[in-house]
Design an enzyme around this catalytic site. Structure first.
Site, PDB file in Angstrom:
ATOM      1  N   GLU A 119     100.685 -80.124 -14.094  1.00  0.00           N
ATOM      2  CA  GLU A 119     102.014 -80.679 -14.361  1.00  0.00           C
ATOM      3  C   GLU A 119     103.022 -80.193 -13.326  1.00  0.00           C
ATOM      4  OE1 GLU A 119     102.769 -81.618 -18.875  1.00  0.00           O
ATOM      5  OE2 GLU A 119     102.085 -79.524 -18.724  1.00  0.00           O
ATOM      6  N   GLU A 131      93.827 -79.884 -22.558  1.00  0.00           N
ATOM      7  CA  GLU A 131      94.613 -79.907 -23.790  1.00  0.00           C
ATOM      8  C   GLU A 131      93.893 -80.620 -24.939  1.00  0.00           C
ATOM      9  OE1 GLU A 131      97.586 -79.267 -20.509  1.00  0.00           O
ATOM     10  OE2 GLU A 131      95.751 -80.425 -20.775  1.00  0.00           O
TER      11      GLU A 131
END
Length: 264
Positions: free
Chosen positions: A118, A138
């Protein structure tokens, strides 16, 4: 000439004859540079307070990895409202990277995972060495990206690619990652930082207003309907070419004092 300003999780070094390059190092090597709240807030504050001399920045990680993602050891149990505000804090910090004062080049090696991906996706140019690998674990951990990845990463590699990574735990190596679009440059192991620094020096030599337009106007134009994008482009082109530095650069080219474009 260089100056160093250490902090707990983040280090800033200014390089160049005029301190025009900010070298920003994630400094949690024992944790594979995993992102905790302190580091994220330090990153936000650093970009809010970059010295006026800086024209480009390089972000890299200390040790064997760029960034292995969120520090799960510091993951707190939060209700929905607290989780929302925590994610928005990350958004604000990475917004300062993407839409801050200067272009940012990420030098990637080792793990570029979860929150590390990210962060990399918020940078403007990504240089990876042969040791880099990319993952979004995730899905297997019962959580969801919260640092802007669902917006930025599909713009690099597409929704299908990101969905596959989160559903299956797929890991991309450096070569496959470059082909997919995670990085624009792939270099031999150990050379990502040097390549990123060379690119930053080149970027820092551009007209600042043009760099600003590329950072702030270009991604917004890409999101606009064509007729609005064309109009925004016209406004930005008019503003950029009116700058005294732009006029001087064009004159130097017309006078034969500037390099022509070549394939080398």
């Amino acid at each position: 000439m260089s100056t160093k300003k250490p902090s707990t999780d983040l280090q800033l070094e200014l390089r160049g004859d005029h301190q025009e390059i900010a070298v920003i190092r994630l400094s949690r090597p024992a944790k594979r540079n995993a992102l905790n709240d302190g580091l994220i807030l330090a990153l936000r504050d650093l970009f809010d307070n970059l010295p006026a001399t800086v024209r480009a920045a390089v972000i890299h990680g200390e040790g064997a990895h760029f960034c292995a993602g969120l520090d799960l050891g510091e993951l707190q149990e939060r209700d929905a409202g607290q989780g929302l505000h925590h994610s928005r804090m990350w958004h604000a910090a990475l917004e300062r990277v993407q839409y801050g004062p200067v272009p940012v080049i990420a030098a990637l090696h080792g793990a570029v995972v979860g929150g590390g991906l990210e962060l990399a996706s918020a940078c403007h140019i990504r240089v990876a060495d042969a040791s880099a690998f990319y993952a979004l674990p995730e899905g297997s951990r019962g959580i969801f990206v919260g640092g802007g990845g669902s917006v930025r990463i599909p713009k690099l590699v597409g929704v299908a690619c990101m969905t596959d990574m989160m559903l299956t735990g797929r890991v991309y190596n450096a070569e496959d990652g470059e082909r997919a679009g995670f990085a624009q440059y792939l270099v031999p192991e150990g050379q990502a930082f040097d390549k990123a620094l060379a690119l930053a020096q080149r970027v820092a030599a551009n007209a600042p207003l043009t760099n600003y337009a590329l950072m702030h106007a270009l991604p917004r134009i890409a999101e606009q309907p064509a007729d609005q994008g064309f109009f925004t482009e016209s406004l930005m082109a008019a503003i950029a070419q009116s700058a005294p530095e732009a006029k001087a650069r064009v004159k130097a080219f017309l006078d034969g004092k500037a390099n022509k474009v070549s394939k080398d």
